[in-house]
Enzyme design. Structure first.
Site, PDB file in Angstrom:
ATOM      1  N   GLY A  12      77.726 -78.131  -5.068  1.00 24.17           N
ATOM      2  CA  GLY A  12      77.303 -76.778  -4.695  1.00 24.17           C
ATOM      3  C   GLY A  12      75.821 -76.590  -4.452  1.00 24.17           C
ATOM      4  CB  SER A  13      72.926 -78.782  -3.705  1.00 24.96           C
ATOM      5  OG  SER A  13      73.247 -79.456  -2.516  1.00 24.96           O
ATOM      6  CG  ASN A  14      74.401 -77.372   1.502  1.00 25.85           C
ATOM      7  OD1 ASN A  14      73.433 -77.154   2.229  1.00 25.85           O
ATOM      8  ND2 ASN A  14      74.892 -78.587   1.333  1.00 25.85           N
ATOM      9  CG  MET A  90      84.718 -82.395  -0.032  1.00 30.43           C
ATOM     10  SD  MET A  90      83.781 -82.732   1.496  1.00 30.43           S
ATOM     11  CE  MET A  90      82.198 -83.234   0.848  1.00 30.43           C
ATOM     12  NE  ARG A  91      91.781 -78.811  -1.017  1.00 34.40           N
ATOM     13  CZ  ARG A  91      92.467 -79.864  -1.450  1.00 34.40           C
ATOM     14  NH1 ARG A  91      93.140 -80.611  -0.607  1.00 34.40           N
ATOM     15  NH2 ARG A  91      92.499 -80.172  -2.725  1.00 34.40           N
ATOM     16  CG  HIS A 109      79.437 -83.137   9.066  1.00 31.35           C
ATOM     17  ND1 HIS A 109      80.429 -83.564   8.209  1.00 31.35           N
ATOM     18  CD2 HIS A 109      79.068 -84.226   9.790  1.00 31.35           C
ATOM     19  CE1 HIS A 109      80.655 -84.847   8.413  1.00 31.35           C
ATOM     20  NE2 HIS A 109      79.851 -85.268   9.375  1.00 31.35           N
ATOM     21  CG  ASP A 141      87.243 -75.959  16.057  1.00 35.59           C
ATOM     22  OD1 ASP A 141      87.304 -76.813  15.139  1.00 35.59           O
ATOM     23  OD2 ASP A 141      86.875 -76.229  17.212  1.00 35.59           O
ATOM     24  N   GLY A 143      89.750 -78.120  14.038  1.00 38.60           N
ATOM     25  CA  GLY A 143      89.503 -79.561  14.008  1.00 38.60           C
ATOM     26  C   GLY A 143      88.724 -79.965  12.767  1.00 38.60           C
ATOM     27  CG  ASP A 145      83.313 -82.214   9.703  1.00 39.40           C
ATOM     28  OD1 ASP A 145      83.179 -81.168   9.059  1.00 39.40           O
ATOM     29  OD2 ASP A 145      83.530 -83.323   9.169  1.00 39.40           O
TER      30      ASP A 145
HETATM   31  C1  GAR Z   1      76.795 -81.918   1.640  1.00 41.05           C
HETATM   32  O1  GAR Z   1      76.034 -83.037   1.989  1.00 41.05           O
HETATM   33  C2  GAR Z   1      77.611 -81.431   2.814  1.00 41.05           C
HETATM   34  O2  GAR Z   1      76.935 -81.562   4.039  1.00 41.05           O
HETATM   35  C3  GAR Z   1      78.809 -82.343   2.759  1.00 41.05           C
HETATM   36  O3  GAR Z   1      79.098 -82.448   1.393  1.00 41.05           O
HETATM   37  C4  GAR Z   1      77.895 -82.288   0.645  1.00 41.05           C
HETATM   38  C5  GAR Z   1      78.118 -81.196  -0.371  1.00 41.05           C
HETATM   39  O4  GAR Z   1      77.001 -81.051  -1.200  1.00 41.05           O
HETATM   40  N1  GAR Z   1      79.904 -81.835   3.543  1.00 41.05           N
HETATM   41  C6  GAR Z   1      80.739 -82.590   4.229  1.00 41.05           C
HETATM   42  O5  GAR Z   1      80.680 -83.790   4.242  1.00 41.05           O
HETATM   43  C7  GAR Z   1      81.772 -81.822   5.037  1.00 41.05           C
HETATM   44  N2  GAR Z   1      82.445 -82.705   5.939  1.00 41.05           N
HETATM   45  P1  GAR Z   1      76.805 -79.741  -2.044  1.00 41.05           P
HETATM   46  O6  GAR Z   1      78.115 -79.531  -2.793  1.00 41.05           O
HETATM   47  O7  GAR Z   1      75.686 -80.089  -2.996  1.00 41.05           O
HETATM   48  O8  GAR Z   1      76.473 -78.616  -1.122  1.00 41.05           O
END
Ligand code: GAR
Length: 215
Positions: A12-14, A90-91, A109, A141, A143, A145
């Site tokens: 969850g850093s984003n 991640m789904r 991504h 959408d 697909g 990514d």
């Molecule tokens: C991030 O690097 C994000 O870009 C990636 O998972 C990580 C989650 O980090 N997402 C994907 O790969 C989606 N296909 P976070 O939980 O610290 O935000």
């Protein structure tokens, strides 16, 4: 004020970058809810710390993935959410959620899409041997990514990089461009035509390149 709902599966850093932008008033929005599909996601701790409503929805409780996503859509709607943010979710999102939020779901991504979609975008880039990679914020959408690109940031791939070092370099820019994309959305500055997103009145990012800070 834009009402945001977040979907996360892990660290969850984003999600935190969005919370920080809201709290620092860089982003005129409110985070209404965090939904996780993983009870041990650290994102839940972040929600608790910032008094954000959080719920866990277990895929195993549903007969089909579509029903799982319908439930997520209903929870988001009942909180008045206007924009759904995937933050390390991640789904692959299914139709019931996409139809409930047309062009109102964003994802980040860790690669320059359309290269290296799916899991381990950073490792895929290393294994391929590209010299530049980065991150992409895009509308979601059906697909994996795919969907219209909003902002990208590029970083160099350096000799000796490992998955960890490259991921770390990219992550710094994920935390920068995700709040930026949400801000542009909140200001009504994203215009979508087909697969092209035009950023209105924003010369600095309309080139879709974010320059690394000076060292
Ligand atoms: C991030 O690097 C994000 O870009 C990636 O998972 C990580 C989650 O980090 N997402 C994907 O790969 C989606 N296909 P976070 O939980 O610290 O935000």
């Amino acid at each position: 004020m834009l009402k945001i709902g977040v979907l996360a599966s892990g660290r969850g850093s984003n999600f935190q970058a969005i919370i920080d932008a809201v709290e620092n008033k860089k982003l005129k929005a409110s985070v209404e809810i965090l939904i996780t599909d993983n009870l041990s996601a650290f994102a839940i701790e972040r929600a608790k710390k910032h008094n954000i409503k959080h719920i866990f929805i277990n895929l195993k409780d549903f007969a089909t993935k579509d029903e799982f996503f319908k439930r997520i859509a209903n929870e988001m709607k009942s909180c008045g959410v206007e924009l759904v943010i995937l933050a390390g979710f991640m789904r692959i999102v299914r139709k019931p959620l996409i139809d409930a939020f047309p062009h109102r779901i964003m994802n980040i991504h860790p690669a320059l899409l359309p290269s290296f979609p799916g899991l381990h975008g950073q490792k895929q880039a290393l294994d391929y041997g590209v010299k530049i990679s980065g991150c992409t914020v895009h509308f979601v959408d059906e697909g994996m990514d795919t969907g219209p690109v909003i902002i990208q940031a590029a970083v160099p791939v350096l000799p000796g990089d490992t998955e960890d070092t490259l991921s770390e370099r990219i992550l710094v820019f994920e935390h920068k461009i995700y709040p930026e994309a949400v801000m542009l959305f909140s200001e009504g500055r994203l215009e979508i035509k087909g697969n092209i997103v035009r950023i209105k009145d924003h010369p600095q990012v309309s080139s879709n390149i974010v320059n690394p800070p000076n060292r």
